[in-house]
Scaffold this motif. Structure first.
Motif, mmCIF file in Angstrom:
data_model
loop_
_atom_site.group_PDB
_atom_site.id
_atom_site.type_symbol
_atom_site.label_atom_id
_atom_site.label_comp_id
_atom_site.label_asym_id
_atom_site.label_seq_id
_atom_site.Cartn_x
_atom_site.Cartn_y
_atom_site.Cartn_z
ATOM 1 N N ARG A 1 0.824 -1.204 0.000
ATOM 2 C CA ARG A 1 0.000 0.000 0.000
ATOM 3 C C ARG A 1 0.862 1.259 0.000
ATOM 4 N N ILE A 2 2.021 1.200 0.666
ATOM 5 C CA ILE A 2 2.930 2.349 0.672
ATOM 6 C C ILE A 2 3.404 2.649 -0.746
ATOM 7 N N VAL A 3 3.735 1.598 -1.492
ATOM 8 C CA VAL A 3 4.184 1.779 -2.875
ATOM 9 C C VAL A 3 3.040 2.322 -3.729
ATOM 10 N N GLU A 4 1.838 1.838 -3.504
ATOM 11 C CA GLU A 4 0.687 2.340 -4.248
ATOM 12 C C GLU A 4 0.403 3.801 -3.911
ATOM 13 N N ASN A 5 0.644 4.192 -2.651
ATOM 14 C CA ASN A 5 0.485 5.599 -2.269
ATOM 15 C C ASN A 5 1.498 6.475 -3.004
ATOM 16 N N ALA A 6 2.717 5.965 -3.173
ATOM 17 C CA ALA A 6 3.728 6.713 -3.927
ATOM 18 C C ALA A 6 3.275 6.929 -5.365
ATOM 19 N N ALA A 7 2.621 5.917 -5.936
ATOM 20 C CA ALA A 7 2.088 6.048 -7.295
ATOM 21 C C ALA A 7 0.986 7.101 -7.344
ATOM 22 N N GLU A 8 0.135 7.111 -6.335
ATOM 23 C CA GLU A 8 -0.943 8.096 -6.288
ATOM 24 C C GLU A 8 -0.378 9.513 -6.207
ATOM 25 N N LEU A 9 0.725 9.674 -5.475
ATOM 26 C CA LEU A 9 1.367 10.985 -5.399
ATOM 27 C C LEU A 9 1.899 11.393 -6.763
ATOM 28 N N TRP A 10 2.582 10.465 -7.455
ATOM 29 C CA TRP A 10 3.095 10.793 -8.788
ATOM 30 C C TRP A 10 1.961 11.174 -9.731
ATOM 31 N N ILE A 11 0.880 10.406 -9.714
ATOM 32 C CA ILE A 11 -0.264 10.687 -10.586
ATOM 33 C C ILE A 11 -0.865 12.052 -10.264
ATOM 34 N N HIS A 12 -0.997 12.351 -8.974
ATOM 35 C CA HIS A 12 -1.549 13.646 -8.557
ATOM 36 C C HIS A 12 -0.672 14.789 -9.070
ATOM 37 N N LEU A 13 0.630 14.669 -8.871
ATOM 38 C CA LEU A 13 1.534 15.733 -9.299
ATOM 39 C C LEU A 13 1.555 15.869 -10.815
ATOM 40 N N ALA A 14 1.522 14.742 -11.512
ATOM 41 C CA ALA A 14 1.596 14.771 -12.969
ATOM 42 C C ALA A 14 0.361 15.386 -13.613
ATOM 43 N N PHE A 15 -0.827 15.034 -13.102
ATOM 44 C CA PHE A 15 -2.051 15.384 -13.806
ATOM 45 C C PHE A 15 -2.917 16.429 -13.111
ATOM 46 N N ARG A 16 -2.663 16.680 -11.823
ATOM 47 C CA ARG A 16 -3.535 17.624 -11.119
ATOM 48 C C ARG A 16 -2.825 18.884 -10.665
ATOM 49 N N THR A 17 -1.520 18.918 -10.765
ATOM 50 C CA THR A 17 -0.794 20.127 -10.367
ATOM 51 C C THR A 17 -0.052 20.757 -11.536
ATOM 52 N N GLY A 18 -0.137 20.121 -12.696
ATOM 53 C CA GLY A 18 0.478 20.691 -13.875
ATOM 54 C C GLY A 18 1.928 20.334 -14.102
ATOM 55 N N LEU A 19 2.494 19.424 -13.311
ATOM 56 C CA LEU A 19 3.893 19.047 -13.514
ATOM 57 C C LEU A 19 4.104 18.265 -14.801
ATOM 58 N N GLY A 20 3.080 17.556 -15.244
ATOM 59 C CA GLY A 20 3.240 16.736 -16.435
ATOM 60 C C GLY A 20 3.959 15.431 -16.121
ATOM 61 N N ARG A 21 4.255 14.665 -17.145
ATOM 62 C CA ARG A 21 4.778 13.315 -16.968
ATOM 63 C C ARG A 21 6.305 13.239 -16.890
ATOM 64 N N SER A 22 6.994 14.314 -17.223
ATOM 65 C CA SER A 22 8.452 14.230 -17.363
ATOM 66 C C SER A 22 9.196 14.564 -16.072
ATOM 67 N N PHE A 23 8.776 13.947 -14.971
ATOM 68 C CA PHE A 23 9.490 14.103 -13.709
ATOM 69 C C PHE A 23 9.453 12.760 -12.979
ATOM 70 N N GLY A 24 10.286 12.634 -11.980
ATOM 71 C CA GLY A 24 10.289 11.417 -11.175
ATOM 72 C C GLY A 24 10.901 11.688 -9.821
ATOM 73 N N PHE A 25 10.885 10.676 -8.963
ATOM 74 C CA PHE A 25 11.461 10.795 -7.633
ATOM 75 C C PHE A 25 12.889 10.254 -7.633
ATOM 76 N N ALA A 26 13.721 10.842 -6.787
ATOM 77 C CA ALA A 26 15.103 10.362 -6.659
ATOM 78 C C ALA A 26 15.454 10.271 -5.175
ATOM 79 N N ARG A 27 16.392 9.377 -4.861
ATOM 80 C CA ARG A 27 16.835 9.182 -3.475
ATOM 81 C C ARG A 27 18.160 9.935 -3.271
ATOM 82 N N LEU A 28 18.201 10.797 -2.255
ATOM 83 C CA LEU A 28 19.411 11.541 -1.895
ATOM 84 C C LEU A 28 19.875 11.090 -0.509
ATOM 85 N N GLU A 29 21.158 10.923 -0.337
ATOM 86 C CA GLU A 29 21.688 10.536 0.958
ATOM 87 C C GLU A 29 22.808 11.465 1.355
ATOM 88 N N ARG A 30 22.898 11.796 2.642
ATOM 89 C CA ARG A 30 23.987 12.635 3.157
ATOM 90 C C ARG A 30 25.199 11.777 3.444
#
Length: 205
Positions: free
Chosen positions: A176-205
């Motif tokens: 369900r956590i992974v599915e929630n991450a997908a819902e966030l991507w879909i929301h950002l892509a289609f409901r906030t105007g970001l479009g499809r050409s973005f993704g998440f990345a992992r940063l570490e200190r």
């Protein structure tokens, strides 16, 4: 190691996943409800792979990826039949549809339909274009994986093979956590105007 992979679904998700797996040397067949449909024939001609009916998509495979609409998941899993030792990967999302009562994730629905299968959630948190270009500014896109072991590690390995920064976040109860991450991507892509050409990345200190 070369793997035998069945990708079920002849849409853009399925065909781009097939293309990505083939590009790193894996043997891929495409499973389709109707192998003679326009989409299936186009995929066969474009990619040069075999297209088989659903009841043959899992035969002798190491991995079977479900790249179909959520509404077709239960019928598709039933049509696959016994997947044997193959890892069954759920790359689907509900997109506003309700899960059955008692299910916390689509992976629960799949596991109930095929209780003997090793089930893993993955390849659902990014646009289909990313499967053939899994980097932005030379940084690998992050891809979370959840599911049974050792299947989850195998799927993370395949995702890494095609260029993602893949991480197993937990067993099937964390799907369900992974599915929630997908819902966030879909929301950002289609409901906030970001479009499809973005993704998440992992940063570490």
């Amino acid at each position: 190691m070369t793997r035998s992979i069945g990708v079920v679904g002849a849409g853009i998700v399925g065909t781009n996943l097939a293309r990505a797996f083939m590009s790193v040397g894996h043997h891929v067949v495409l499973g389709a409800r109707d192998p003679l449909s326009d989409k299936a024939v186009a995929a066969r001609n474009e990619l040069g792979l075999d297209v088989v009916s659903l009841d043959h998509a899992a035969e002798g495979r190491d991995v079977v990826v479900l790249a179909v609409q959520y509404a077709a998941v239960t019928a598709t899993v039933a049509a696959l039949g016994d997947v044997g030792d193959a890892v069954l990967v759920d790359a689907t999302n509900t997109v506003g549809e309700e899960l059955p009562e008692g299910a916390t994730s689509i992976l629960d629905v799949i596991a109930e339909t095929n209780p003997s299968a090793t089930v893993v959630k993955g390849f659902n948190t990014i646009g289909a274009e990313a499967f053939v270009k899994p980097t932005i500014d030379s940084r690998a896109l992050f891809l979370p994986i959840a599911g049974d072991q050792p299947g989850a590690d195998l799927i993370a390995e395949l995702a890494t093979d095609i260029g993602f920064d893949a991480l197993v976040v937990g067993d099937r109860t964390t799907a369900r956590i992974v599915e929630n991450a997908a819902e966030l991507w879909i929301h950002l892509a289609f409901r906030t105007g970001l479009g499809r050409s973005f993704g998440f990345a992992r940063l570490e200190r």
